[in-house]
Scaffold this motif. Structure first.
Motif, PDB file in Angstrom:
ATOM      1  N   THR A   1       0.836  -1.195   0.000  1.00 27.26           N
ATOM      2  CA  THR A   1       0.000   0.000   0.000  1.00 27.26           C
ATOM      3  C   THR A   1       0.872   1.245   0.000  1.00 27.26           C
ATOM      4  O   THR A   1       1.853   1.325   0.755  1.00 27.26           O
ATOM      5  CB  THR A   1      -0.917   0.034   1.235  1.00 27.26           C
ATOM      6  N   VAL A   2       0.507   2.224  -0.839  1.00 27.27           N
ATOM      7  CA  VAL A   2       1.126   3.545  -0.834  1.00 27.27           C
ATOM      8  C   VAL A   2      -0.016   4.561  -0.763  1.00 27.27           C
ATOM      9  O   VAL A   2      -0.940   4.529  -1.579  1.00 27.27           O
ATOM     10  CB  VAL A   2       1.987   3.791  -2.077  1.00 27.27           C
ATOM     11  N   ASP A   3       0.057   5.422   0.254  1.00 25.10           N
ATOM     12  CA  ASP A   3      -1.034   6.374   0.494  1.00 25.10           C
ATOM     13  C   ASP A   3      -0.417   7.751   0.725  1.00 25.10           C
ATOM     14  O   ASP A   3       0.301   7.956   1.712  1.00 25.10           O
ATOM     15  CB  ASP A   3      -1.850   5.921   1.703  1.00 25.10           C
ATOM     16  N   GLY A   4      -0.702   8.684  -0.176  1.00 24.25           N
ATOM     17  CA  GLY A   4      -0.197  10.042  -0.041  1.00 24.25           C
ATOM     18  C   GLY A   4      -1.339  11.025   0.150  1.00 24.25           C
ATOM     19  O   GLY A   4      -2.465  10.780  -0.297  1.00 24.25           O
ATOM     20  N   GLY A   5      -1.041  12.130   0.818  1.00 22.68           N
ATOM     21  CA  GLY A   5      -2.104  13.087   1.042  1.00 22.68           C
ATOM     22  C   GLY A   5      -1.580  14.476   1.362  1.00 22.68           C
ATOM     23  O   GLY A   5      -0.376  14.683   1.597  1.00 22.68           O
TER      24      GLY A   5
END
Length: 709
Positions: free
Chosen positions: A399-403
């Motif tokens: 999982t890769v989650d950017g914000g």
């Protein structure tokens, strides 16, 4: 000579130890102060009478009469002799004589108040080299009655001879008898314990008596072993009447870079538990620094059978989790790589179907506030999880989650927070049920997300008190269809909708399930704060969505377009009283679906703790398991005095109208020298060899003799 006199004498070198009478042989001068002092040049003798006080450095001797023979190097003190040692010990005698080399010395009617406020008395005392021998001696850690000092103390240890070895710092008793209130109860030909100057020493600790239906009567006798200044161990032989003997082990060590501990148990078992007739467990925990930002550690437990931990009162856990990990803490950044192993102890758990999680890794980065694009704050979270089973589904997830988010204040005083996020999950799976078929291969998803959070905190002051009202609206926009059947649900099974996740973008605790579709949550936060620290706070809210989401199971409170109402109320008038109420009400009938009510109160010598919980069963469960849970727990303690405490507790299943367990106990500290704790508990649980039983625990500690409290 009626006037007070003061005399200073030079003396030869020497040393005094804790149980020795003082020597006047030292490079330091001897200061003699008395009502009357005589000195004979011809005999080289100093005689002091009346309120005599002799000081040599930090050591002080007081007596009615004192004679110092400088030629023979002998000091003789008579009448109300008191010797104050540098460590705080005070020795009393009617007569004492000692040579300058401390090689020989005698005392009559010796009494000593040692540095730890214990008492030692003897009819006579003789010193030979490093040994001080006391005849017809008694030792106690109890205070004597001031009005009747001849009355026996609560407990005392009497012996024909007591020997103090100043080199090993041991006090050894020969032909010793333990007396309680003057009545002999235990005899031993030999007994020893360290003197008050010893901080750590190997020896027997206070035993514990227990009983239950599975083991019968049980006695634990721990033996503490000091290995070196940085490590020790405890070996605990266990005797039971119904299942034989056992042995508990514990090892602890402190290193420059960290610390660790290991423990375990091996014991006899009944034929119903294990055909090899043995059972036990092992456990360990440790944490070690690698450098300034990195550390590694382990924490694990393995049980030889499902019930051994409960039978031997080690743990009530239903699943054991063991992990080996390394982690980095560096400012706002965090990294972790770990492995997990699980052991199920419930009768319905199949070990071959429990996963092994290796590796588990995550990396979280958080930018400084205002340092991101357009003055916002950025984040980047990535993780990897690999789960394998001997039977069942295997899965590997990346999982890769950017914000990015930014907050600003509107003209009306509202606080607006805009956030965007983009998350990608990739899976490689094996043996996943995809409808009626089994799927093996790769799959994934991409979840974009935009949210807006609005809050309008309004504050009113009334003298020292303040009231706060804060309406909150939280809107999230993300696509539907983020949970295909090809993605297994491993870490998001235990879901609960409550006020803690009402305003979260994603309400699932794990990664395998995501919440999708347009949705809005709204609520109100209230608070009343007094000037003396008291407060009343509350929160209530609800969530709306464009259409129902079958990701949430029926009965979860989020499966429909309109959610249940959730909230909490916390009342804390002062630091000693805390009341809380957490709830979830059905959106249509306002029927309680979850109630969590509790109170804790400390008032003078009393303390109370009360909790009530109501959980309606999840309709998705099978009918035989779909039972509501309604339970109450109450515990209380009362300090009758500073030394006498009573306590008790009760846990009851209101749904089935039966007790789960209850018990009462008492803890008594007699004169800070004898401590007794006793507890009787009745348990109604049934699980294989764990049967309903009455458990009894008794522990007696004599201060300074094998126990602390």
């Amino acid at each position: 000579m009626a006037a007070a006199a003061l005399f200073v004498i030079g003396a030869a070198p020497g040393q005094l130890h804790a149980q020795a009478l003082p020597s006047l042989s030292s490079d330091e001068p001897v200061l003699i102060q008395a009502d009357e002092v005589e000195y004979s040049d011809q005999l080289d003798i100093v005689i002091a009478r009346g309120n005599v006080e002799v000081a040599q450095g930090p050591r002080i001797v007081r007596a009615d009469t004192l004679t110092y023979n400088r030629r023979d190097g002998i000091v003789t003190a008579q009448g109300n002799v008191a010797i104050v040692e540098p460590d705080g010990s005070v020795l009393f005698a009617s007569y004492a004589q000692l040579d300058e080399e401390l090689a020989k010395g005698v005392a009559r009617d010796l009494r000593a108040r040692l540095a730890d406020q214990t008492l030692l008395a003897a009819a006579g005392s003789t010193r030979e080299g490093r040994f001080t021998r006391m005849d017809k001696a008694a030792y106690t850690a109890c205070e004597l009655c001031e009005e009747t000092p001849d009355r026996p103390p609560l407990w005392q240890l009497k012996a024909d001879t007591v020997t103090h070895d100043e080199q090993t710092r041991d006090i050894v008793y020969r032909d010793a008898t333990l007396e309680l209130l003057g009545v002999p109860v235990i005899y031993t030909p030999y007994f020893s314990h360290p003197d008050p100057t010893v901080d750590r020493r190997s020896g027997v600790l206070a035993p514990t008596y227990r009983s239950n239906s599975t083991l019968g009567s049980r006695i634990d006798v721990p033996y503490h072993i000091v290995i070196d200044p940085s490590s020790d161990a405890t070996v605990t032989p266990i005797w039971t009447t119904d299942q034989g003997a056992g042995l508990g082990l514990e090892y602890r060590r402190v290193l420059d870079e960290g610390a660790f501990s290991l423990e375990g148990l091996i014991a006899d078992a009944s034929d119903e538990v294990d055909r090899d007739n043995t059972r036990g467990y092992i456990a360990g925990r440790g944490r070690f620094d690698i450098n300034r930002t990195w550390r590694w550690g382990f924490d694990g437990m393995w049980a030889g059978d499902d019930t051994v931990l409960r039978v031997y009162d080690i743990s009530n856990r239903e699943t054991l989790t063991s992990t080996l990990y390394a982690e980095q803490l560096n400012g706002r950044d965090y990294a972790l790589i770990a492995g997990y192993w699980f052991q199920g102890l419930r009768s319905d758990q199949v070990q071959s179907r429990l996963p092994i999680a290796v590796p588990m890794a995550q990396w979280n980065q958080l930018g400084a506030p205002g340092a991101g694009p357009m003055g916002g704050q950025w984040r980047l979270d990535s993780s990897f999880a690999g789960l394998t089973r001997r039977e069942g589904t295997d899965s590997y997830r990346m999982t890769v989650d950017g914000g990015w988010n930014r907050s600003f204040i509107g003209a009306e005083g509202g606080v607006y927070t805009v956030a965007t996020g983009l998350r990608g999950d990739g899976y490689m799976v094996d043996d996943v049920q995809d409808g009626t078929r089994t799927f093996d291969g790769t799959t994934g998803r991409v979840v974009p997300e935009v949210s807006l959070d609005w809050r309008l905190p309004m504050v009113r002051s009334d003298g020292a008190a303040r009231q706060v009202i804060e309406p909150i609206v939280h809107a999230v926009l993300s696509p539907y269809g983020g949970n295909p059947t090809k993605i297994p649900n491993e870490d998001s099974r235990d879901f609960e909708f409550d006020e803690t996740n009402l305003f979260e973008n994603q309400r699932f605790a794990g990664y395998d399930r995501v919440e999708g579709g347009p949705r809005v949550s709204y609520g109100m936060r209230l608070g009343h704060y007094t000037g003396d620290g008291g407060q009343i706070t509350g929160l209530v809210g609800q969530s709306l969505r464009a259409r129902a989401d079958d990701t949430f199971s029926p009965g979860s409170g989020l499966d429909d377009k309109v959610s249940d109402y959730v909230g909490r109320v916390v009342v804390t008038p002062d630091p000693n009283l805390n009341l809380y109420y957490r709830f979830r009400f059905d959106k249509d009938t306002l029927e309680p679906r979850r109630t969590d009510l509790g109170a804790s109160w400390i008032v003078r010598q009393a303390s109370f703790d009360l909790s009530y919980i109501l959980l309606q069963a999840d309709e998705e469960l099978s009918p035989e398991d779909a039972d509501d849970r309604e339970e109450i727990y109450f515990s209380a303690g009362y300090d009758i005095s500073d030394d006498f405490k009573v306590f008790g507790s009760l846990r009851r299943d209101l749904e089935n109208e039966r007790s789960i367990d209850h018990g009462v106990g008492v803890a008594v500290d007699f004169d800070n020298c004898l401590y007794i704790v006793s507890e009787v508990r009745r348990s109604f649980s049934r699980d294989r060899d764990v049967q309903p039983s009455t458990d009894v625990l008794v522990r007696v500690v004599l201060r300074t003799l094998g126990g602390t409290y």
